[in-house]
Design a protein around this motif. Structure first.
Motif, PDB file in Angstrom:
ATOM      1  N   PRO A 162       0.852  -1.130   0.098  1.00 28.32           N
ATOM      2  CA  PRO A 162      -0.040   0.149   0.264  1.00 28.32           C
ATOM      3  C   PRO A 162       0.724   1.330  -0.013  1.00 28.32           C
ATOM      4  O   PRO A 162       0.503   2.372  -0.470  1.00 28.32           O
ATOM      5  CB  PRO A 162      -0.696  -0.150   1.217  1.00 28.32           C
ATOM      6  N   ASN A 163       2.237   1.055   0.483  1.00 26.89           N
ATOM      7  CA  ASN A 163       2.898   2.464   0.529  1.00 26.89           C
ATOM      8  C   ASN A 163       4.119   1.888   0.242  1.00 26.89           C
ATOM      9  O   ASN A 163       5.125   1.925   1.242  1.00 26.89           O
ATOM     10  CB  ASN A 163       2.764   3.238   1.822  1.00 26.89           C
ATOM     11  N   PRO A 164       4.903   1.677  -0.920  1.00 26.25           N
ATOM     12  CA  PRO A 164       5.864   1.013  -1.270  1.00 26.25           C
ATOM     13  C   PRO A 164       7.363   1.970  -1.337  1.00 26.25           C
ATOM     14  O   PRO A 164       8.470   1.624  -1.900  1.00 26.25           O
ATOM     15  CB  PRO A 164       5.787   0.306  -2.648  1.00 26.25           C
ATOM     16  N   GLU A 165       7.086   3.317  -1.316  1.00 30.92           N
ATOM     17  CA  GLU A 165       8.186   3.955  -1.836  1.00 30.92           C
ATOM     18  C   GLU A 165       9.307   4.052  -1.006  1.00 30.92           C
ATOM     19  O   GLU A 165      10.490   3.971  -1.327  1.00 30.92           O
ATOM     20  CB  GLU A 165       7.580   5.587  -1.666  1.00 30.92           C
ATOM     21  N   PHE A 166       9.117   3.817   0.547  1.00 23.31           N
ATOM     22  CA  PHE A 166      10.491   3.473   1.307  1.00 23.31           C
ATOM     23  C   PHE A 166      11.182   2.257   0.919  1.00 23.31           C
ATOM     24  O   PHE A 166      12.357   2.160   1.213  1.00 23.31           O
ATOM     25  CB  PHE A 166      10.012   3.404   2.682  1.00 23.31           C
ATOM     26  N   PHE A 167      10.795   1.396   0.209  1.00 23.55           N
ATOM     27  CA  PHE A 167      11.544   0.027  -0.282  1.00 23.55           C
ATOM     28  C   PHE A 167      12.858   0.514  -1.143  1.00 23.55           C
ATOM     29  O   PHE A 167      13.512  -0.047  -1.494  1.00 23.55           O
ATOM     30  CB  PHE A 167      10.672  -0.874  -0.951  1.00 23.55           C
ATOM     31  N   TYR A 168      12.635   1.953  -1.928  1.00 20.47           N
ATOM     32  CA  TYR A 168      13.457   2.155  -2.846  1.00 20.47           C
ATOM     33  C   TYR A 168      14.358   3.382  -2.284  1.00 20.47           C
ATOM     34  O   TYR A 168      15.217   3.924  -2.967  1.00 20.47           O
ATOM     35  CB  TYR A 168      12.741   2.610  -3.976  1.00 20.47           C
ATOM     36  N   LYS A 169      14.264   3.602  -0.712  1.00 21.68           N
ATOM     37  CA  LYS A 169      15.247   4.634  -0.314  1.00 21.68           C
ATOM     38  C   LYS A 169      16.299   4.063   0.382  1.00 21.68           C
ATOM     39  O   LYS A 169      16.318   2.816   0.544  1.00 21.68           O
ATOM     40  CB  LYS A 169      14.218   5.365   0.493  1.00 21.68           C
ATOM     41  N   GLN A 170      17.324   4.818   0.932  1.00 18.37           N
ATOM     42  CA  GLN A 170      18.523   4.421   1.520  1.00 18.37           C
ATOM     43  C   GLN A 170      17.793   3.647   3.027  1.00 18.37           C
ATOM     44  O   GLN A 170      16.991   3.944   3.571  1.00 18.37           O
ATOM     45  CB  GLN A 170      19.298   5.636   2.242  1.00 18.37           C
ATOM     46  N   GLY A 171      18.569   2.464   3.309  1.00 22.10           N
ATOM     47  CA  GLY A 171      18.198   1.617   4.251  1.00 22.10           C
ATOM     48  C   GLY A 171      17.181   0.459   3.800  1.00 22.10           C
ATOM     49  O   GLY A 171      16.997  -0.265   4.687  1.00 22.10           O
ATOM     50  N   ALA A 172      16.963   0.678   2.449  1.00 21.19           N
ATOM     51  CA  ALA A 172      15.959  -0.522   2.244  1.00 21.19           C
ATOM     52  C   ALA A 172      16.520  -1.051   0.728  1.00 21.19           C
ATOM     53  O   ALA A 172      17.726  -1.444   0.810  1.00 21.19           O
ATOM     54  CB  ALA A 172      14.385   0.054   1.828  1.00 21.19           C
ATOM     55  N   GLY A 173      15.809  -1.337  -0.473  1.00 24.77           N
ATOM     56  CA  GLY A 173      15.947  -1.916  -1.386  1.00 24.77           C
ATOM     57  C   GLY A 173      16.178  -3.276  -1.169  1.00 24.77           C
ATOM     58  O   GLY A 173      15.890  -3.906  -0.043  1.00 24.77           O
ATOM     59  N   PRO A 174      16.512  -4.291  -2.121  1.00 14.86           N
ATOM     60  CA  PRO A 174      16.252  -5.758  -1.978  1.00 14.86           C
ATOM     61  C   PRO A 174      17.081  -6.272  -1.024  1.00 14.86           C
ATOM     62  O   PRO A 174      16.814  -7.256  -0.165  1.00 14.86           O
ATOM     63  CB  PRO A 174      16.455  -6.247  -3.554  1.00 14.86           C
ATOM     64  N   LEU A 175      18.377  -5.630  -1.008  1.00 16.68           N
ATOM     65  CA  LEU A 175      19.412  -5.926  -0.004  1.00 16.68           C
ATOM     66  C   LEU A 175      19.031  -5.855   1.300  1.00 16.68           C
ATOM     67  O   LEU A 175      19.083  -6.764   2.149  1.00 16.68           O
ATOM     68  CB  LEU A 175      20.653  -5.391  -0.449  1.00 16.68           C
ATOM     69  N   PHE A 176      18.832  -4.589   1.847  1.00 17.51           N
ATOM     70  CA  PHE A 176      18.441  -4.285   3.166  1.00 17.51           C
ATOM     71  C   PHE A 176      17.017  -4.694   3.565  1.00 17.51           C
ATOM     72  O   PHE A 176      17.053  -4.979   4.721  1.00 17.51           O
ATOM     73  CB  PHE A 176      18.652  -2.950   3.420  1.00 17.51           C
ATOM     74  N   ASP A 177      16.146  -4.944   2.700  1.00 20.85           N
ATOM     75  CA  ASP A 177      14.869  -5.191   3.153  1.00 20.85           C
ATOM     76  C   ASP A 177      14.674  -6.657   3.165  1.00 20.85           C
ATOM     77  O   ASP A 177      14.172  -7.262   4.401  1.00 20.85           O
ATOM     78  CB  ASP A 177      13.807  -4.830   1.956  1.00 20.85           C
ATOM     79  N   LEU A 178      15.176  -7.493   2.521  1.00 18.44           N
ATOM     80  CA  LEU A 178      15.068  -9.043   2.537  1.00 18.44           C
ATOM     81  C   LEU A 178      16.360  -9.893   2.724  1.00 18.44           C
ATOM     82  O   LEU A 178      16.433 -10.805   3.183  1.00 18.44           O
ATOM     83  CB  LEU A 178      14.315  -9.526   1.348  1.00 18.44           C
ATOM     84  N   GLY A 179      17.733  -8.983   2.512  1.00 14.59           N
ATOM     85  CA  GLY A 179      18.878  -9.520   2.679  1.00 14.59           C
ATOM     86  C   GLY A 179      19.268 -10.333   3.961  1.00 14.59           C
ATOM     87  O   GLY A 179      19.697 -10.946   3.979  1.00 14.59           O
ATOM     88  N   PRO A 180      18.509  -9.396   5.117  1.00 15.20           N
ATOM     89  CA  PRO A 180      18.889  -9.913   6.488  1.00 15.20           C
ATOM     90  C   PRO A 180      18.297 -11.142   6.773  1.00 15.20           C
ATOM     91  O   PRO A 180      19.013 -11.949   7.583  1.00 15.20           O
ATOM     92  CB  PRO A 180      18.081  -8.644   7.391  1.00 15.20           C
ATOM     93  N   TYR A 181      17.341 -11.407   6.099  1.00 12.22           N
ATOM     94  CA  TYR A 181      16.756 -13.088   6.264  1.00 12.22           C
ATOM     95  C   TYR A 181      17.750 -14.028   5.733  1.00 12.22           C
ATOM     96  O   TYR A 181      18.106 -15.116   6.470  1.00 12.22           O
ATOM     97  CB  TYR A 181      15.582 -13.345   5.513  1.00 12.22           C
TER      98      TYR A 181
END
Length: 363
Positions: A162-181
């Motif tokens: 519903p609010n995906p913008e932060f996924f493409y900001k610093q501290g997110a992206g595919p690496l920081f969002d799902l990489g920790p798992y």
């Protein structure tokens, strides 16, 4: 059993599973919830029958709350965690610990200065799937591990979140969002990382949201969306690791570990369940392993429960801040390696978490 009273800060979409977790874990209860949006905090408190809701400062003033669960957006993790520590509370943070390694170090240093504890998600590696993988490795089912591969490949969240913008900001992206798992799973299975190398890119500099309520809104992409890295562990094992929001579909495994006698197929590290498959020089084809525990549903909160048990018993807990800090440095080094076009040595270290044993769980 005396239950520890905890407070939850942040009432976004992930909060529901945490706010309902005391139904499964016996050693804590949620005494309060807070959010920058006080009305949303009140709605969640009413929904989950939590006695207190209010602002962050009001929750931190409550003397009966001993630990704060930090569920804010990644950019706020450091600030909220440090405020909670300075209010005399232990902290359990959603991943990542912070958005930079320096900020993560500040959190850990403040905790040490104040004699308090920090734990961090993800705790999915404590589920039945990854704990079964750990048991198989410890038993030598595939011999000595020599290498691994890990793939987190998808199209990005702008079509469903519903609010995906932060996924493409610093501290997110595919690496920081799902990489920790993925990284937490790999470290729990193979030990800490010693050096990394990477090549990264931003494939589409601007993306369009297609989900409601912001359909049609343009997102400026600030982080790499295709991250291809090589990890070397302190044991000498190497692993290929790719995370991307640029892939339409894939049939690649989530994680595979290769040994001197066979191969282990590791389930999705974003989940708690299996299945777990292995083959070795004594099997005919792939075999499905029996899972070692019943923790197969969404058990988020199990790391928190183990942390509270560890604090009470004076022993290391498995979702430690040191583990979260090491994962954070690995991710930061992956980004930096691509910019500098060279291998980078890791400065942090952590214990390889032990297997989860003797845990009280209520179905």
């Amino acid at each position: 059993m005396t239950k520890t009273k905890i407070g939850v800060i942040g009432t976004g979409s992930i909060s529901d599973v945490y706010l309902s977790s005391p139904q499964k874990f016996l050693n804590y209860e949620i005494a309060g919830v807070a959010d920058i949006n006080v009305e949303r905090a009140q709605e969640q408190a009413e929904k989950h029958q939590i006695p207190f809701s209010g602002s962050v400062s009001e929750l931190l003033e409550k003397e009966d709350i001993e630990l704060v669960v930090n569920l804010t957006i990644p950019a706020a993790h450091k600030e909220v965690s440090i405020k909670a520590l300075q209010a005399g509370k232990h902290v359990y943070s959603e991943k990542p610990l912070a958005t930079t390694c320096n900020d993560g170090l500040l959190v850990m240093e403040e905790a040490r200065r104040l004699g308090l504890h920090v734990g961090t998600a993800p705790d999915t590696f404590l589920g039945a799937g990854l704990q079964t993988c750990r048991a198989l490795l410890d038993q030598g089912v595939i011999g000595e591990p020599v290498g691994a591969s890990a793939f987190m490949l998808g199209r990005g969240p702008e079509s469903w979140h519903p609010n995906p913008e932060f996924f493409y900001k610093q501290g997110a992206g595919p690496l920081f969002d799902l990489g920790p798992y993925y990284l937490t799973a790999l470290i729990s299975l193979l030990g800490p990382v010693s050096q990394v190398a990477s090549m990264n890119r931003v494939t589409v500099p601007e993306r369009e949201i297609t989900s409601e309520p912001f359909a049609g809104t343009k997102i400026k992409v600030e982080v790499p969306t295709y991250v291809s890295s090589l990890l070397q562990f302190s044991t000498g094992i190497s692993a290929s690791f790719i995370t991307s929001f640029d892939v339409w579909d894939t049939k690649l495994p989530k994680i595979e570990i290769y040994g001197t006698k066979g191969t282990l197929l590791v389930p999705d590290p974003n989940e708690f369940n299996g299945p777990v498959y292995f083959m070795n020089n004594e099997t005919t084809g792939w075999q499905e392993a029996d899972l070692v525990s019943s923790y197969t549903d969404n058990c988020r909160g199990i790391g928190l429960a183990d942390m509270l048990r560890g604090i009470k018993e004076g022993r290391p807990y498995l979702c430690s801040g040191d583990l979260g800090l090491h994962v954070l440095e690995v991710m930061e080094a992956i980004l930096e390696s691509s910019d500098k076009k060279r291998f980078l040595e890791l400065e942090t270290n952590c214990r390889r978490p032990e297997r989860l044993t003797g845990f009280q769980y209520q179905d």
